[in-house]
Design an enzyme around this catalytic site. Sequence first.
Site, PDB file in Angstrom:
ATOM      1  N   SER A 295       0.785  -1.191  -0.333  1.00  0.00           N
ATOM      2  CA  SER A 295      -0.059   0.064  -0.258  1.00  0.00           C
ATOM      3  C   SER A 295       1.201   1.373   0.121  1.00  0.00           C
ATOM      4  CB  SER A 295      -1.397  -0.129   1.242  1.00  0.00           C
ATOM      5  OG  SER A 295      -1.469   1.627   1.272  1.00  0.00           O
TER       6      SER A 295
ATOM      7  N   TYR B 106      -2.111  -0.727  10.582  1.00  0.00           N
ATOM      8  CA  TYR B 106      -2.124  -1.406   9.139  1.00  0.00           C
ATOM      9  C   TYR B 106      -1.182  -0.755   8.509  1.00  0.00           C
ATOM     10  CZ  TYR B 106      -3.981  -1.409   4.444  1.00  0.00           C
ATOM     11  OH  TYR B 106      -3.846  -1.930   2.733  1.00  0.00           O
TER      12      TYR B 106
HETATM   13  N1  LIG Z   1      -8.795  -1.166  -1.541  1.00  0.00           N
HETATM   14  C1  LIG Z   1      -7.943   0.148  -1.233  1.00  0.00           C
HETATM   15  O1  LIG Z   1      -7.945   0.798  -1.522  1.00  0.00           O
HETATM   16  C2  LIG Z   1      -6.735  -0.798  -0.669  1.00  0.00           C
HETATM   17  C3  LIG Z   1      -5.061  -0.069  -0.758  1.00  0.00           C
HETATM   18  C4  LIG Z   1      -4.376  -0.218  -0.516  1.00  0.00           C
HETATM   19  C5  LIG Z   1      -3.626  -1.726  -0.519  1.00  0.00           C
HETATM   20  N2  LIG Z   1      -5.237  -2.714  -0.473  1.00  0.00           N
HETATM   21  C6  LIG Z   1      -4.747  -4.065  -0.153  1.00  0.00           C
HETATM   22  O2  LIG Z   1      -5.230  -4.653  -1.271  1.00  0.00           O
HETATM   23  C7  LIG Z   1      -5.614  -5.569  -0.681  1.00  0.00           C
HETATM   24  C8  LIG Z   1      -6.372  -6.110  -1.671  1.00  0.00           C
HETATM   25  O3  LIG Z   1      -7.984  -5.758  -0.770  1.00  0.00           O
HETATM   26  P1  LIG Z   1      -9.042  -5.479  -1.407  1.00  0.00           P
HETATM   27  O4  LIG Z   1      -9.591  -4.103  -1.578  1.00  0.00           O
HETATM   28  O5  LIG Z   1      -9.687  -5.916  -2.519  1.00  0.00           O
HETATM   29  O6  LIG Z   1      -9.989  -5.772  -0.615  1.00  0.00           O
HETATM   30  P2  LIG Z   1     -11.140  -7.017  -0.060  1.00  0.00           P
HETATM   31  O7  LIG Z   1     -11.983  -6.853   1.805  1.00  0.00           O
HETATM   32  O8  LIG Z   1     -12.663  -6.967  -1.428  1.00  0.00           O
HETATM   33  O9  LIG Z   1     -10.580  -8.273  -0.022  1.00  0.00           O
HETATM   34  C9  LIG Z   1      -9.513  -8.884   0.700  1.00  0.00           C
HETATM   35  C10 LIG Z   1      -9.768 -10.417   0.541  1.00  0.00           C
HETATM   36  O10 LIG Z   1      -8.984 -10.946   1.911  1.00  0.00           O
HETATM   37  C11 LIG Z   1     -10.025 -11.651   2.449  1.00  0.00           C
HETATM   38  N3  LIG Z   1      -9.287 -12.577   3.291  1.00  0.00           N
HETATM   39  C12 LIG Z   1      -8.914 -11.877   5.039  1.00  0.00           C
HETATM   40  N4  LIG Z   1      -8.709 -12.500   5.907  1.00  0.00           N
HETATM   41  C13 LIG Z   1      -8.272 -12.976   5.048  1.00  0.00           C
HETATM   42  C14 LIG Z   1      -7.924 -14.895   5.993  1.00  0.00           C
HETATM   43  N5  LIG Z   1      -7.481 -14.414   6.945  1.00  0.00           N
HETATM   44  N6  LIG Z   1      -7.387 -15.446   5.658  1.00  0.00           N
HETATM   45  C15 LIG Z   1      -7.674 -15.954   3.796  1.00  0.00           C
HETATM   46  N7  LIG Z   1      -8.150 -14.558   2.996  1.00  0.00           N
HETATM   47  C16 LIG Z   1      -8.721 -13.811   3.607  1.00  0.00           C
HETATM   48  C17 LIG Z   1     -11.069 -11.766   2.137  1.00  0.00           C
HETATM   49  O11 LIG Z   1     -11.792 -12.529   2.784  1.00  0.00           O
HETATM   50  C18 LIG Z   1     -11.160 -11.082   1.065  1.00  0.00           C
HETATM   51  O12 LIG Z   1     -11.456 -11.588   0.397  1.00  0.00           O
HETATM   52  C19 LIG Z   1      -5.184  -5.848   0.896  1.00  0.00           C
HETATM   53  O13 LIG Z   1      -4.358  -6.688   1.147  1.00  0.00           O
HETATM   54  C20 LIG Z   1      -5.389  -4.719   0.987  1.00  0.00           C
HETATM   55  O14 LIG Z   1      -4.930  -4.100   1.878  1.00  0.00           O
HETATM   56  C21 LIG Z   1      -6.151  -2.282  -0.690  1.00  0.00           C
END
Ligand SMILES: NC(=O)c1ccc[n+]([C@@H]2O[C@H](COP(=O)([O-])OP(=O)(O)OC[C@H]3O[C@@H](n4cnc5c(N)ncnc54)[C@H](O)[C@@H]3O)[C@@H](O)[C@H]2O)c1
Length: 259
Positions: free
Chosen positions: A147, A160
């Site tokens: 991130s 985070y």
């Molecule tokens: N959305 C944003 O703005 C953003 C920005 C930067 C980084 N990210 C990163 O992107 C990645 C994906 O996030 P997203 O936005 O698609 O969110 P999301 O909530 O749509 O997806 C996250 C997924 O991780 C799964 N998950 C959570 N805990 C888990 C565990 N213990 N074991 C297995 N699976 C697990 C959830 O079931 C979910 O399907 C994350 O690492 C997040 O930190 C997101």
Amino acid sequence: MQGIANTGVFITGGCGDIGQAVAKRFLAAGARVVLADMRPAAQGRAAAKALDPQRAAYVRCDVTRAASLDRAFAAALKFLGRLDTAICNAGTVTNQPFVDVTEEAWHRVLGVNLTGSFLTAQRAARLMLKNPRRGTARRGTILFTGSWVQHMPWPQGSSYCASKGGQQMLAKIIAQELAPHGITAAIVAPGMVYAGLTKKIYDRDRHFAKLVDKVVPLLRMSTAEEVAGSFLFLASDDGAYITGTTLLVDGGATLVRRE
Ligand SMILES: NC(=O)c1ccc[n+]([C@@H]2O[C@H](COP(=O)([O-])OP(=O)(O)OC[C@H]3O[C@@H](n4cnc5c(N)ncnc54)[C@H](O)[C@@H]3O)[C@@H](O)[C@H]2O)c1
């Protein structure tokens, strides 16, 4: 992109918004993909089937537990044939003022984002080391969803930001140790993505939405699709010489705006 067709890809958090967008790009380039996620089996299977009933599959796993990942990788390997790319993408977030962060919330965020990445990457590396070495070709690629806040503090983001900062150093160590063995490791660091929890918070919290709109120089969040191509690039032949580094896809969020 060259070098993706017929490869095996394992994506944790593969049922989430970014995971789904990444899976789509790899499938379109001819890979086989396993979505490893803790979402219920019916939901996971439906997600895989909707993507591609032949070349996508779901395995249930909790990335915070080594035994769960061992089972997930074993099942994934049967489906994929071999593991070429592992993407440590499962993540969770809590925003709390530092003085209010609970021990439980701290452990939950660090458990999924940092320990989960460690356990996933370690298992992936052990499997990739069994891939035969062919000339200068890679044995495998381990990617992380970082991130922009791995470099920058975000208000109320102690757990985070610390988890993503730790993950960044973990990726560098992995890259350094495994490069001589033909395994690369790199991070795709999105900025604000209209996806997952960020999307939910943006939609319900006007203060957060205003802050986001002010912070991003491109004046908008990205879509999950705009982030997904960078994973494909790093895993493709074009990314073969890139290791230990971060590809920022943040719309300029890390640039300090002075007006
Ligand atoms: N959305 C944003 O703005 C953003 C920005 C930067 C980084 N990210 C990163 O992107 C990645 C994906 O996030 P997203 O936005 O698609 O969110 P999301 O909530 O749509 O997806 C996250 C997924 O991780 C799964 N998950 C959570 N805990 C888990 C565990 N213990 N074991 C297995 N699976 C697990 C959830 O079931 C979910 O399907 C994350 O690492 C997040 O930190 C997101």
